[in-house]
Design an enzyme around this catalytic site. Sequence first.
Site, PDB file in Angstrom:
ATOM      1  N   ASP A  44       1.089  -1.251   0.056  1.00  0.00           N
ATOM      2  CA  ASP A  44       0.013  -0.017   0.103  1.00  0.00           C
ATOM      3  C   ASP A  44       0.931   1.161   0.004  1.00  0.00           C
ATOM      4  OD1 ASP A  44      -2.440   1.258  -0.017  1.00  0.00           O
ATOM      5  OD2 ASP A  44      -3.125   0.849   2.082  1.00  0.00           O
ATOM      6  N   ASP A  45       0.803   1.944  -0.955  1.00  0.00           N
ATOM      7  CA  ASP A  45       1.697   3.143  -0.989  1.00  0.00           C
ATOM      8  C   ASP A  45       2.791   3.001  -1.244  1.00  0.00           C
ATOM      9  OD1 ASP A  45      -1.049   4.428  -0.867  1.00  0.00           O
ATOM     10  OD2 ASP A  45      -0.614   5.829   0.742  1.00  0.00           O
ATOM     11  N   CYS A  83      -5.620   4.946  -3.555  1.00  0.00           N
ATOM     12  CA  CYS A  83      -5.998   3.435  -3.341  1.00  0.00           C
ATOM     13  C   CYS A  83      -7.083   3.036  -4.126  1.00  0.00           C
ATOM     14  CB  CYS A  83      -6.161   3.339  -2.080  1.00  0.00           C
ATOM     15  SG  CYS A  83      -4.673   3.761  -1.035  1.00  0.00           S
ATOM     16  N   HIS A 137     -10.042  -1.977  -2.142  1.00  0.00           N
ATOM     17  CA  HIS A 137     -10.134  -0.957  -0.943  1.00  0.00           C
ATOM     18  C   HIS A 137     -11.536  -1.473  -0.125  1.00  0.00           C
ATOM     19  CE1 HIS A 137     -10.395   2.647   0.932  1.00  0.00           C
ATOM     20  NE2 HIS A 137      -9.290   2.934   0.956  1.00  0.00           N
ATOM     21  N   ASP A 333      -0.106  -0.467  -5.079  1.00  0.00           N
ATOM     22  CA  ASP A 333      -1.263   0.306  -5.892  1.00  0.00           C
ATOM     23  C   ASP A 333      -0.942   1.453  -6.343  1.00  0.00           C
ATOM     24  OD1 ASP A 333      -1.086   1.431  -3.171  1.00  0.00           O
ATOM     25  OD2 ASP A 333      -3.159   1.324  -2.596  1.00  0.00           O
ATOM     26  N   HIS A 334       0.139   2.182  -5.971  1.00  0.00           N
ATOM     27  CA  HIS A 334       0.690   3.439  -6.374  1.00  0.00           C
ATOM     28  C   HIS A 334       1.682   3.742  -5.558  1.00  0.00           C
ATOM     29  CE1 HIS A 334      -1.151   5.231  -3.084  1.00  0.00           C
ATOM     30  NE2 HIS A 334      -2.550   4.685  -3.688  1.00  0.00           N
TER      31      HIS A 334
END
Length: 540
Positions: A44-45, A83, A137, A333-334
């Site tokens: 995540d992130d 997200c 999410h 996710d990014h």
Amino acid sequence: FCLIFIFLCSFYVESKWTRKHKIYRDVQKISTKEKKNVLFIVADDLRTSLHCYGDQIVKSPNIDQLASKSAVFQNAFAQQAVCAPSRTSFLTSRRPDTTKLYDFGSYWRVHAGNYSTLPQYFKENGYITMSVGKVFHPGISSNHTDDYPYSWSIPPYHPSAEKYENAKTCRGSDGKLHANLVCPVAVSQVPEGTLPDIQSTEEAIWLLKAAKEKGSPFFLAVGYHKPHIPLRYPQEFLKLYPLEEVTLAPDPEIPEGLPAVAYNPWTDIRKREDVKALNISFPYGPIPKDFQLLIRQSYFAAVSYLDSQVGQLLDNLDKLGLAKNTVVVFTSDHGWSLGEHGEWAKYSNFDVATGVPLMFYVPNITAPFPQPGKRTFPFIDPFDHVPGKIPPGKGLVSSIVVELVDLFPTIAELAGLNVPPPCPKTSFDIQLCTEGISIVDLFNASSDVEAIAYSQYPRPADHPQWNSDLPHLRDIRIMGYSIRSCDYRYTVWVEFNPLNYTANFLNVYAGELYLLETDPNQDNNLYNHTEFVNLIKEFL
Ligand SMILES: *[C@@H]1O[C@H](CO)[C@@H](O)[C@H](O)[C@H]1NC(C)=O
Ligand SMILES: *[C@@H]1O[C@H](CO)[C@@H](O)[C@H](O)[C@H]1NC(C)=O
Ligand SMILES: *[C@@H]1O[C@H](CO)[C@@H](O)[C@H](O)[C@H]1NC(C)=O
Ligand SMILES: *[C@@H]1O[C@H](CO)[C@@H](O)[C@H](O)[C@H]1NC(C)=O
Ligand SMILES: *[C@@H]1O[C@H](CO)[C@@H](O)[C@H](O)[C@H]1NC(C)=O
Ligand SMILES: *[C@@H]1O[C@H](CO)[C@@H](O)[C@H](O)[C@H]1NC(C)=O
Ligand SMILES: *[C@@H]1O[C@H](CO)[C@@H](O)[C@H](O)[C@H]1NC(C)=O
């Protein structure tokens, strides 16, 4: 110059949201005889701050070990740097303009179309599909069920300690507990004596054992919560990053040519108690330099903590004898801006926000079959590890530009399932299709493959305001459409109507053009540069 001309042309005139690849098929077709298991790990992130991506500070020995046995994509990009939209996009293999999910407020099956998901496709092909942690999410964007039962064979697992993530569990310098951004903790002293990602690893290992016993092929998705904020992790990981060795971002100032609409004012980190106490001015800050170093230090420590969790999981996969018939996919996710361009968090179109790690371990393809008595993924203790021991890029390394919408068809092909058909222009009624491509042929493709990645980000206004980072659908007025090739990033911020989801490319609020060879960090906006301006005008 020539390349830019061609791509702008294809972007606006020829095929706005379809991608053209010139693929030279120089890889042998991957054997599709036997169904392989899939272990899909999504962080995540997590930006590409990993040793195997060339980061000289971050210690990530377990992910590096996975990379050394995988096909590693050095230029992989998310479709929207936040997200829920990103996860919905890659799990359905459709772009945000098709899922129509740019915020956190709707479920694509009722809001856009009843699109099949990656795990659903595996479930419908005889796999046991299982979700641990944050894969979809949570909340309305997956109908409060993580899309169960459509996507999953059993109810998704969420770690019980997750509910304390935003609670006051961080010891401040005043000795009291706070809800801070920077939050190293003594694990034995937090509620339940554990952390969400530790619980997720334990559950995932348990499920691997159960699935092995059952004997049918499995698709296990493990969604780790770190390094998402708060930067809450076992405090011993701080030892890996002495503060005197932590540096600021290479470009911590807001560049002169950065259009106001492109800037994200990092509202989420301002809400944390430790950041709030700094009285930072809105929207531009800056954050005091010593606190910038603390954020970077804790982000890196959270990455090493994540790395240890991934290491434990892979160690157990290997011990169970599953490394020989399981495809392992690792991504995020990014990304996350750690002070670059004076920005923090995701919520933008820059490489630091859209770029993700992406690697595929495929037994007998990206690494030899595990040999009897030899370990494929032994756990590596980051505190004992000598940095540089695992050379980066011993597996297959590709610098070709790829996208997260490519995940679905790629994983399907790797596991031995049929690749879903490409989506036609209008695909709202079609349940199963992909807006990406299988990138299996690019594992080892020659460098003359031309490709581009599309990302987009919405804004409520052309200047930063309280909801610029994450506007509700009804408040979106501007969409920043961005294309990334191997040598430039080009973004136009155009009028957007949230009632009919229509972009008006004739009304441009601002533009950005960065040439990566001389400006890899994307600080020198050439959009208004005389030599490009007329060229760009021709296509608007
Ligand atoms: C990738 O390319 C190298 C060098 O051309 C070759 O030795 C190797 O077999 C290729 N691997 C695959 C999976 O095609
Ligand atoms: C949506 O898709 C799911 C799974 O494929 C299916 O069970 C359901 O009936 C569909 N719903 C509608 C309204 O078409
Ligand atoms: C969403 O969840 C609700 C409540 O559980 C359920 O009634 C509804 O059918 C679900 N929506 C879809 C499209 O499956
Ligand atoms: C580019 O030109 C426009 C119109 O003249 C101006 O409003 C904008 O501020 C300029 N942008 C930059 C980055 O110089
Ligand atoms: C922030 O503002 C508060 C209230 O105005 C003040 O008490 C505090 O000292 C300020 N903190 C800093 C770091 O300037
Ligand atoms: C492993 O790969 C080799 C080619 O590299 C192939 O000849 C062999 O059949 C493969 N083994 C299996 C079990 O797929
Ligand atoms: C969307 O709505 C705007 C404003 O009402 C209108 O100008 C535009 O033509 C509409 N676009 C489409 C494709 O319907």
